[in-house]
Scaffold this active site. Structure first.
Site, mmCIF file in Angstrom:
data_model
loop_
_atom_site.group_PDB
_atom_site.id
_atom_site.type_symbol
_atom_site.label_atom_id
_atom_site.label_comp_id
_atom_site.label_asym_id
_atom_site.label_seq_id
_atom_site.Cartn_x
_atom_site.Cartn_y
_atom_site.Cartn_z
ATOM 1 N N TYR A 178 48.251 -41.949 53.537
ATOM 2 C CA TYR A 178 48.744 -40.571 53.505
ATOM 3 C C TYR A 178 50.226 -40.517 53.134
ATOM 4 C CZ TYR A 178 44.830 -37.895 55.470
ATOM 5 O OH TYR A 178 43.641 -37.242 55.668
ATOM 6 N N LYS A 207 38.897 -52.146 58.082
ATOM 7 C CA LYS A 207 38.119 -52.665 56.951
ATOM 8 C C LYS A 207 38.690 -54.044 56.660
ATOM 9 C CE LYS A 207 34.973 -52.192 53.734
ATOM 10 N NZ LYS A 207 33.513 -52.102 54.035
ATOM 11 N N ASP A 235 32.766 -48.648 57.745
ATOM 12 C CA ASP A 235 31.460 -48.197 57.239
ATOM 13 C C ASP A 235 30.404 -48.295 58.337
ATOM 14 O OD1 ASP A 235 31.806 -50.955 57.052
ATOM 15 O OD2 ASP A 235 30.697 -51.179 55.182
ATOM 16 N N ASP A 237 40.639 -39.625 59.871
ATOM 17 C CA ASP A 237 40.381 -38.300 59.306
ATOM 18 C C ASP A 237 38.879 -38.130 59.090
ATOM 19 O OD1 ASP A 237 40.904 -35.803 58.000
ATOM 20 O OD2 ASP A 237 40.652 -36.826 56.067
ATOM 21 N N ASP A 290 35.876 -35.980 61.658
ATOM 22 C CA ASP A 290 35.016 -34.894 61.168
ATOM 23 C C ASP A 290 33.554 -35.223 61.476
ATOM 24 O OD1 ASP A 290 37.104 -33.410 60.000
ATOM 25 O OD2 ASP A 290 35.840 -32.874 58.287
HETATM 26 C C1 IPM Z 1 42.927 -32.945 59.354
HETATM 27 C C2 IPM Z 1 42.935 -32.344 57.970
HETATM 28 C C3 IPM Z 1 44.244 -32.713 57.294
HETATM 29 C C4 IPM Z 1 44.291 -34.214 57.168
HETATM 30 C C5 IPM Z 1 44.475 -32.023 55.931
HETATM 31 C C6 IPM Z 1 44.420 -30.516 56.051
HETATM 32 C C7 IPM Z 1 45.752 -32.461 55.283
HETATM 33 O O1 IPM Z 1 41.819 -32.755 57.260
HETATM 34 O O2 IPM Z 1 43.824 -32.621 60.153
HETATM 35 O O3 IPM Z 1 42.033 -33.737 59.640
HETATM 36 O O4 IPM Z 1 43.731 -34.796 56.220
HETATM 37 O O5 IPM Z 1 44.892 -34.854 58.034
HETATM 38 MG MG MG Z 2 40.424 -33.887 58.372
#
Ligand code: IPM
Ligand code: MG
Length: 355
Positions: A138, A189, A221, A245, A249
């Protein structure tokens, strides 16, 4: 307690409004809080041509905690990268040194059948994903675009972690595991990446300092697969910025909806930024449809981690549990036989439960 409130874009203002109503109740009942709002994300760009205006950053620096909605929207997708709403968030994380991102995935038993997994796989789920937030691909440099010797366009990013960065996030991981089930799974990884090899070496070295914690390692993975195969095997997962990240999710869906997942991003002194793990959902913005519970629970995390107000945090969480038991559901967690409500009505229900 000084709190900067940055509602942002899309559904941000709607969900933040409900969290503020919840905080108002606690204020009425004696918690001393000072709240101040400022534009941020696309709204920051609209107001000051910058997704993180200087005045907003100043407010965030001076506050003890920052409560955020969400950023981004199609209107801003055409802007150059540094003006995009997401950059406001990334810069704030970096500027405030918010390196430790806590993303708990806890299943409320009332929502077991809203999960996309079989109820028995997720019943009682309580895992913590700890994501490093200010390093990795990042922020690594160099990054950019160029033409190669054949004249073809290339894009490149740098995955980079220094030893101190790795140590401080792993430390938070070991400590979190000590307070929970004493199991820490470090995700990397290592079979491919140099950063991961260093990460794993350091984790093994630090494990000697924490003999009570069972440290394991898993390739990212495989971790992605294990999260949907048998998520309850995990207690605390610690990982880098990009893997975290993605995995967070994925983990959010185990709990029924990403609309249920709060998060905390902490610096070395537990100053924190609190935000739902979901995005700005432009498709449902302004329609009174968004689930405000992730933001409301983010404010509970704020009271717990930055302000040490455990009792107030639990009061909010209990109110959320109560409204779910009463059957209130926003569209994202709605099932037949429950009561479908909008954003504001969900806020009404939480406020009523608090009272
Ligand atoms: C998160 C989001 C952010 C990230 C984006 C909006 C930059 O996906 O907070 O997980 O990738 O960190
Ligand atoms: Mg995210």
């Amino acid at each position: 307690m000084k709190i900067a409130v940055l509602a942002g874009d899309g559904i941000g203002p709607e969900i933040i409004a409900q969290a503020l109503r919840v905080l108002e109740v606690l204020k009425r009942d004696g918690l001393k809080m000072e709240l101040e709002e400022a534009p941020y994300g696309g709204a920051g760009y609209d107001a000051h041509g910058d997704p993180l205006p200087a005045t907003t950053l100043k407010l965030a620096r001076e506050a003890d905690a920052v409560l955020c909605g969400a950023v981004g929207g199609p209107k801003y997708d055409v802007l150059p990268r540094e003006k995009r709403p997401e950059q406001g968030l990334l810069r704030m994380r970096k500027e405030l040194g918010l390196f430790a991102n806590l993303r708990p995935a806890i299943l409320f038993e009332e929502l077991a059948s809203a999960s996309s997994l079989k109820p028995e796989l997720v019943a009682g789920l309580d895992i913590l994903i700890l994501r490093e937030l200010t390093g990795d691909i990042y922020f690594g440099s160099p990054r950019g675009r160029r033409n190669n010797t054949a004249g073809e366009r290339e894009g490149f990013d740098t995955m980079l972690y220094s030893e101190p960065e790795i140590r401080r996030i792993l430390d938070v991981g070991f400590q979190a595991a000590m307070k929970r089930g004493r199991k820490l799974c470090s995700v990397d990884k290592e079979n491919v990446l140099e950063t991961s090899r260093l990460w794993r070496e350091i984790a093994n070295d630090m494990a000697k300092k924490y003999p009570e914690v069972a440290l394991s390692h898993m390739y990212v993975d495989n971790a992605a697969m294990q999260l949907v195969r048998a998520p309850k095997q995990f207690d605390v997962i610690v990982t880098g910025n990009m893997f975290g990240d993605i995995l967070s999710d994925e983990a959010s869906m185990l709990t029924g909806s990403i609309g249920m997942l709060p998060s905390a991003s902490l610096d070395v002194n537990n100053k924190g930024l609190y935000e739902p793990a979901h995005g700005s959902a432009p498709d449902i913005a302004g329609k009174n449809m968004a689930n405000p519970l992730a933001t409301i629970m983010s404010s509970a995390m704020m009271l717990r981690y930055t302000f040490n107000q455990e009792e107030a945090a639990r009061r909010i969480e209990a109110a959320v549990k109560k409204v779910l038991a009463q059957g209130y559901r926003t569209a994202d967690i709605y099932e037949t036989e429950t009561r479908k409500v909008g954003t504001k009505e969900m806020g009404d229900a939480v406020v009523a439960a608090l009272n």
